[in-house]
Motif scaffolding. Structure first.
Motif, PDB file in Angstrom:
ATOM      1  N   THR A 138       5.477  -0.285 -11.078  1.00 63.05           N
ATOM      2  CA  THR A 138       6.335  -1.080 -11.963  1.00 63.05           C
ATOM      3  C   THR A 138       6.413  -2.506 -11.433  1.00 63.05           C
ATOM      4  OG1 THR A 138       8.379  -0.638 -10.730  1.00 63.05           O
ATOM      5  CG2 THR A 138       7.743   0.968 -12.440  1.00 63.05           C
ATOM      6  N   LEU A 139       6.814  -3.422 -12.310  1.00 63.09           N
ATOM      7  CA  LEU A 139       6.973  -4.811 -11.872  1.00 63.09           C
ATOM      8  C   LEU A 139       7.984  -4.915 -10.739  1.00 63.09           C
ATOM      9  CD1 LEU A 139       7.003  -6.817 -15.236  1.00 63.09           C
ATOM     10  CD2 LEU A 139       5.295  -6.973 -13.415  1.00 63.09           C
ATOM     11  N   GLU A 140       9.157  -4.277 -10.943  1.00 64.23           N
ATOM     12  CA  GLU A 140      10.199  -4.354  -9.912  1.00 64.23           C
ATOM     13  C   GLU A 140       9.724  -3.744  -8.598  1.00 64.23           C
ATOM     14  OE1 GLU A 140      12.360  -4.727 -13.778  1.00 64.23           O
ATOM     15  OE2 GLU A 140      10.708  -3.492 -13.023  1.00 64.23           O
ATOM     16  N   GLY A 141       9.040  -2.616  -8.679  1.00 66.77           N
ATOM     17  CA  GLY A 141       8.568  -1.964  -7.461  1.00 66.77           C
ATOM     18  C   GLY A 141       7.564  -2.813  -6.707  1.00 66.77           C
ATOM     19  N   ALA A 142       6.619  -3.383  -7.428  1.00 71.69           N
ATOM     20  CA  ALA A 142       5.611  -4.229  -6.784  1.00 71.69           C
ATOM     21  C   ALA A 142       6.249  -5.450  -6.138  1.00 71.69           C
ATOM     22  CB  ALA A 142       4.562  -4.654  -7.808  1.00 71.69           C
ATOM     23  N   ASN A 180       0.834  -1.206   0.000  1.00 69.40           N
ATOM     24  CA  ASN A 180       0.000   0.000   0.000  1.00 69.40           C
ATOM     25  C   ASN A 180       0.870   1.257   0.000  1.00 69.40           C
ATOM     26  OD1 ASN A 180      -2.325  -1.544   0.051  1.00 69.40           O
ATOM     27  ND2 ASN A 180      -2.638  -1.348   2.261  1.00 69.40           N
ATOM     28  N   ALA A 181       1.913   1.229   0.837  1.00 68.44           N
ATOM     29  CA  ALA A 181       2.805   2.388   0.926  1.00 68.44           C
ATOM     30  C   ALA A 181       3.541   2.610  -0.391  1.00 68.44           C
ATOM     31  CB  ALA A 181       3.803   2.185   2.063  1.00 68.44           C
ATOM     32  N   TYR A 182       3.955   1.520  -1.031  1.00 66.93           N
ATOM     33  CA  TYR A 182       4.649   1.661  -2.317  1.00 66.93           C
ATOM     34  C   TYR A 182       3.745   2.289  -3.370  1.00 66.93           C
ATOM     35  CZ  TYR A 182       6.101   0.408  -6.992  1.00 66.93           C
ATOM     36  OH  TYR A 182       6.396   0.473  -8.330  1.00 66.93           O
ATOM     37  N   GLU A 183       2.529   1.782  -3.477  1.00 68.90           N
ATOM     38  CA  GLU A 183       1.617   2.311  -4.492  1.00 68.90           C
ATOM     39  C   GLU A 183       1.340   3.793  -4.265  1.00 68.90           C
ATOM     40  OE1 GLU A 183      -2.567   1.094  -6.697  1.00 68.90           O
ATOM     41  OE2 GLU A 183      -2.263   0.508  -4.593  1.00 68.90           O
ATOM     42  N   ILE A 196      -1.298  -9.307  -6.797  1.00 68.49           N
ATOM     43  CA  ILE A 196      -1.850  -9.496  -8.144  1.00 68.49           C
ATOM     44  C   ILE A 196      -2.400  -8.177  -8.682  1.00 68.49           C
ATOM     45  CG2 ILE A 196      -3.672 -10.626  -9.470  1.00 68.49           C
ATOM     46  CD1 ILE A 196      -1.367 -12.490  -8.747  1.00 68.49           C
ATOM     47  N   ALA A 197      -3.074  -7.409  -7.808  1.00 61.92           N
ATOM     48  CA  ALA A 197      -3.625  -6.124  -8.225  1.00 61.92           C
ATOM     49  C   ALA A 197      -2.518  -5.171  -8.676  1.00 61.92           C
ATOM     50  CB  ALA A 197      -4.426  -5.507  -7.078  1.00 61.92           C
ATOM     51  N   LEU A 198      -1.402  -5.173  -7.955  1.00 62.06           N
ATOM     52  CA  LEU A 198      -0.276  -4.317  -8.336  1.00 62.06           C
ATOM     53  C   LEU A 198       0.354  -4.785  -9.652  1.00 62.06           C
ATOM     54  CD1 LEU A 198       1.595  -3.645  -4.959  1.00 62.06           C
ATOM     55  CD2 LEU A 198       0.071  -2.107  -6.218  1.00 62.06           C
ATOM     56  N   LEU A 199       0.487  -6.089  -9.816  1.00 64.29           N
ATOM     57  CA  LEU A 199       1.080  -6.624 -11.045  1.00 64.29           C
ATOM     58  C   LEU A 199       0.212  -6.286 -12.253  1.00 64.29           C
ATOM     59  CD1 LEU A 199       2.264 -10.124  -9.755  1.00 64.29           C
ATOM     60  CD2 LEU A 199       3.691  -8.116 -10.206  1.00 64.29           C
ATOM     61  N   LYS A 200      -1.087  -6.297 -12.084  1.00 65.66           N
ATOM     62  CA  LYS A 200      -1.989  -5.948 -13.183  1.00 65.66           C
ATOM     63  C   LYS A 200      -1.853  -4.469 -13.560  1.00 65.66           C
ATOM     64  CE  LYS A 200      -5.582  -9.432 -12.469  1.00 65.66           C
ATOM     65  NZ  LYS A 200      -7.016  -9.679 -12.146  1.00 65.66           N
ATOM     66  N   LYS A 201      -1.601  -3.640 -12.546  1.00 64.22           N
ATOM     67  CA  LYS A 201      -1.375  -2.223 -12.832  1.00 64.22           C
ATOM     68  C   LYS A 201      -0.057  -2.023 -13.583  1.00 64.22           C
ATOM     69  CE  LYS A 201      -3.978   0.569  -9.560  1.00 64.22           C
ATOM     70  NZ  LYS A 201      -3.880   1.676  -8.579  1.00 64.22           N
ATOM     71  N   ALA A 202       0.945  -2.809 -13.187  1.00 70.21           N
ATOM     72  CA  ALA A 202       2.257  -2.675 -13.813  1.00 70.21           C
ATOM     73  C   ALA A 202       2.256  -3.216 -15.235  1.00 70.21           C
ATOM     74  CB  ALA A 202       3.304  -3.397 -12.969  1.00 70.21           C
ATOM     75  N   MET A 203       1.477  -4.271 -15.492  1.00 67.64           N
ATOM     76  CA  MET A 203       1.420  -4.915 -16.810  1.00 67.64           C
ATOM     77  C   MET A 203      -0.045  -5.101 -17.224  1.00 67.64           C
ATOM     78  SD  MET A 203       4.577  -5.662 -17.961  1.00 67.64           S
ATOM     79  CE  MET A 203       4.495  -7.129 -18.973  1.00 67.64           C
ATOM     80  N   PRO A 204      -0.756  -4.008 -17.516  1.00 70.41           N
ATOM     81  CA  PRO A 204      -2.192  -4.127 -17.832  1.00 70.41           C
ATOM     82  C   PRO A 204      -2.468  -4.933 -19.093  1.00 70.41           C
ATOM     83  CG  PRO A 204      -1.380  -1.916 -18.331  1.00 70.41           C
ATOM     84  CD  PRO A 204      -0.292  -2.610 -17.581  1.00 70.41           C
ATOM     85  N   GLU A 205      -1.481  -5.038 -19.981  1.00 68.27           N
ATOM     86  CA  GLU A 205      -1.666  -5.785 -21.215  1.00 68.27           C
ATOM     87  C   GLU A 205      -1.433  -7.285 -21.034  1.00 68.27           C
ATOM     88  OE1 GLU A 205       2.625  -4.340 -21.061  1.00 68.27           O
ATOM     89  OE2 GLU A 205       0.643  -3.697 -20.408  1.00 68.27           O
ATOM     90  N   MET A 206      -0.937  -7.673 -19.885  1.00 66.64           N
ATOM     91  CA  MET A 206      -0.641  -9.088 -19.628  1.00 66.64           C
ATOM     92  C   MET A 206      -1.922  -9.806 -19.194  1.00 66.64           C
ATOM     93  SD  MET A 206       2.493 -10.489 -17.271  1.00 66.64           S
ATOM     94  CE  MET A 206       3.142 -12.152 -17.465  1.00 66.64           C
ATOM     95  N   SER A 207      -2.114 -11.025 -19.662  1.00 63.06           N
ATOM     96  CA  SER A 207      -3.328 -11.766 -19.315  1.00 63.06           C
ATOM     97  C   SER A 207      -3.317 -12.171 -17.843  1.00 63.06           C
ATOM     98  CB  SER A 207      -3.453 -13.017 -20.182  1.00 63.06           C
ATOM     99  OG  SER A 207      -2.478 -13.982 -19.810  1.00 63.06           O
TER     100      SER A 207
END
Length: 292
Positions: A158-162, A147-150, A214-225
């Motif tokens: 970003t992927l690395e940040g998440a 939460n703090a990172y976001e 998972i929610a953060l990863l989807k934000k970092a890579m919205p085009e990824m399935s």
């Protein structure tokens, strides 16, 4: 005892104990039938009979704790519970659920098995309590870190940040937590690989952490399935669990070049490695390429 003075008495007490129901914390009702033999010079022994005694089981005293220190019943109960959980955690982490008995736990802290039974009905209840003591701690820390990172990046994840937010906080907990967290890490690895031991508890406590990641990863890579993201998490969790187990396997394979205790080196590499994996999966699926 000497019995040569007027009114001098010698006494011997024979106890036959059978433990009954527990009373409020740290008290047991023991139905005690005892015979007192009153010895008078030149006379026969005459028996006297008693009924019941309340016997308090002696709680193990930690080193450095004065015997005379006054503690409330709740404090004594909390200390005893802590010692039982600590001993059980150590034993379970080395021998697993089925390799440990309540008697072994009791022996480890110098109490009778009945005291352990007072707090826990059976071994599985004790095992579950061990898991439920630390799992919520690591879960809360990781959710707060994500939460703090976001918030710190204004939602530009970003992927690395998440992955750093998810991984590093946990690695720090186990790195700085001493022997207790080391044992819990080894135990968590066993549970992850033996679902019947505690999958319900781990799912309940840890699923919110995974869903947040998972929610953060989807934000970092919205085009990824979603499918690829969940597979990516699957590989992330496996690597993390192996790391927390600290098996020493990498020490042997690398000839001492790498050490499973070296969490600083792990933190520098793990998130970067995993982020690369997510991107590689995405590119593979997008291009329709087949791995060699």
């Amino acid at each position: 005892m000497r019995a040569d003075g007027a009114g001098a008495v010698g006494a011997a007490i024979l106890f036959v104990l059978s433990v009954g129901d527990e009373r409020p914390p740290n008290w047991k009702t023991c139905r005690t039938r005892f015979i007192i033999l009153i010895l008078h010079p030149g006379s026969l022994c005459q028996p006297a009979f008693g009924r019941h005694l309340l016997v308090a089981p002696k709680s193990p005293r930690r080193a450095g704790t004065p015997k005379s220190s006054a503690r409330s019943k709740s404090e004594q109960r909390a200390e005893t519970m802590q010692q039982i959980l600590d001993a059980a955690e150590t034993l379970f982490s080395h021998h697993g659920l089925h390799g440990v008995s309540l008697g072994q736990v009791a022996k480890a802290i110098g109490v009778h098995t009945s005291l352990v039974h007072y707090y826990f009905n059976d071994k599985k209840a004790l095992f579950d309590a061990v898991i439920e003591r630390r799992a919520p701690v690591t879960a809360t820390r990781r959710i707060e870190a994500m939460n703090a990172y976001e918030a710190s990046v204004g939602g530009k994840v970003t992927l690395e940040g998440a992955l750093h937010a998810f991984l590093d906080t946990d690695l720090d907990s186990y790195r700085t937590g001493g022997e207790a967290w080391r044992n819990f890490g080894a135990l968590a690895a066993q549970v992850a690989n033996t679902p019947e031991w505690g999958s319900e508890i781990m799912n309940r406590l840890m699923d919110p952490v995974v869903i947040r990641l998972i929610a953060l990863l989807k934000k970092a890579m919205p085009e990824m399935s979603d499918e690829d993201i969940f597979w990516g998490y699957h590989f992330v969790s496996g690597s993390l669990i192996m790391t927390l187990a600290r098996t020493g396997r990498i020490d042997v394979l690398s000839g001492g070049l790498c050490h499973s205790e070296d969490f600083a080196s792990i933190k520098r590499r793990m998130a970067t490695f995993m982020a690369g994996g997510f991107r590689a999966i995405y590119e593979q699926e997008r291009n329709g390429t087949t791995p060699l």
